[in-house]
Design a protein around this motif. Sequence first.
Motif, mmCIF file in Angstrom:
data_model
loop_
_atom_site.group_PDB
_atom_site.id
_atom_site.type_symbol
_atom_site.label_atom_id
_atom_site.label_comp_id
_atom_site.label_asym_id
_atom_site.label_seq_id
_atom_site.Cartn_x
_atom_site.Cartn_y
_atom_site.Cartn_z
ATOM 1 N N GLY A 114 0.774 -1.233 0.000
ATOM 2 C CA GLY A 114 0.000 0.000 0.000
ATOM 3 C C GLY A 114 0.802 1.277 0.000
ATOM 4 N N ALA A 115 2.137 1.191 0.107
ATOM 5 C CA ALA A 115 2.945 2.404 0.168
ATOM 6 C C ALA A 115 3.088 3.048 -1.206
ATOM 7 C CB ALA A 115 4.334 2.071 0.716
ATOM 8 N N LYS A 116 3.223 4.368 -1.221
ATOM 9 C CA LYS A 116 3.651 5.086 -2.413
ATOM 10 C C LYS A 116 5.164 5.036 -2.411
ATOM 11 C CE LYS A 116 3.972 7.621 -6.038
ATOM 12 N NZ LYS A 116 3.686 7.033 -7.368
ATOM 13 N N VAL A 117 5.759 4.442 -3.444
ATOM 14 C CA VAL A 117 7.194 4.158 -3.444
ATOM 15 C C VAL A 117 7.941 5.082 -4.398
ATOM 16 C CG1 VAL A 117 8.958 2.409 -3.867
ATOM 17 C CG2 VAL A 117 6.789 1.752 -2.809
ATOM 18 N N ILE A 118 9.020 5.653 -3.882
ATOM 19 C CA ILE A 118 9.971 6.432 -4.674
ATOM 20 C C ILE A 118 11.238 5.596 -4.782
ATOM 21 C CG2 ILE A 118 11.218 8.627 -4.849
ATOM 22 C CD1 ILE A 118 9.222 9.521 -2.474
ATOM 23 N N VAL A 119 11.814 5.515 -5.970
ATOM 24 C CA VAL A 119 13.068 4.778 -6.124
ATOM 25 C C VAL A 119 14.118 5.690 -6.748
ATOM 26 C CG1 VAL A 119 11.947 2.528 -6.331
ATOM 27 C CG2 VAL A 119 12.443 3.843 -8.394
ATOM 28 N N THR A 120 15.363 5.467 -6.354
ATOM 29 C CA THR A 120 16.477 6.186 -6.965
ATOM 30 C C THR A 120 17.475 5.179 -7.516
ATOM 31 O OG1 THR A 120 17.905 6.266 -4.994
ATOM 32 C CG2 THR A 120 16.275 8.019 -5.252
#
Length: 265
Positions: free
Chosen positions: A37-43
């Motif tokens: 359910g998380a909003k995920v940011i990736v780098t």
Amino acid sequence: MSNQQNQDRDLEGKIALVTGGTKGIGKAIANRLARAGAKVIVTARNSPVEADSDHHFIAADLSLPADVIKVAGQINELFGGVDILVNNMGANTYPGGGFGTLTDDDWDQAFQVNLLSSVRLDRALLPKMLQQKSGVIIHISSTSGQFPIWESTMAYSSAKAALNAYSKALADETGPQGVRVLTVSPGLTKTEAMEVFLKDLAKKSGITVDEMTQTLFERVGGVPLGRMAEPEETAELVNFLVSPKASYITGANYFIDGGNFPVVK
């Protein structure tokens, strides 16, 4: 919705950043947190070959202080900070062969990538967590941090050992303010980076990759489960640790190594 389905979405509404999140363990973690359910940011330094439209991607080399500032600025502007930070960025790309093969540049880069990138990103994003009195930081380390192999992981192991100590100290500092900090130390894991590592060692040793793999298993004392880990197995552990189910856990270092560590931890 059933209770089980609710539990599977217990990161609903949370913002998570996963560094090095386009390949291997990082990619598996990003996908698992998104399913929860998380909003995920990736780098990562380069855009993923197969972009996941569900993740927000920021191109960055976090060994560079300026890129850490850029990432933190974008996140604070677009999302107002993060609730979960998984510092997964790391690499063992330094010459093998012991102390005589490692230059000052090799040592510096090992610590920039495997320690200082996490220190800087924590410093940039932790204040918002402390302000809201909640948050979880996970440092992805390695069993190499406590089991250095001089022939191939001297600089990497040293940097990961430093990361372990830093992570514990940070946990002690931030725990009273509502922020949990944990370390996860994978052992031998089936990733693209591991494949490259094994091929390089095999070529230098004049043996096959299968022979090199067996040699590595023996060098680390054997793996009772008889195989490398899948990235998704580490992702499941991380998902548990950042969830409300692990609300009383902080400061610990979790080894996920198929039982290979040769002493009682």
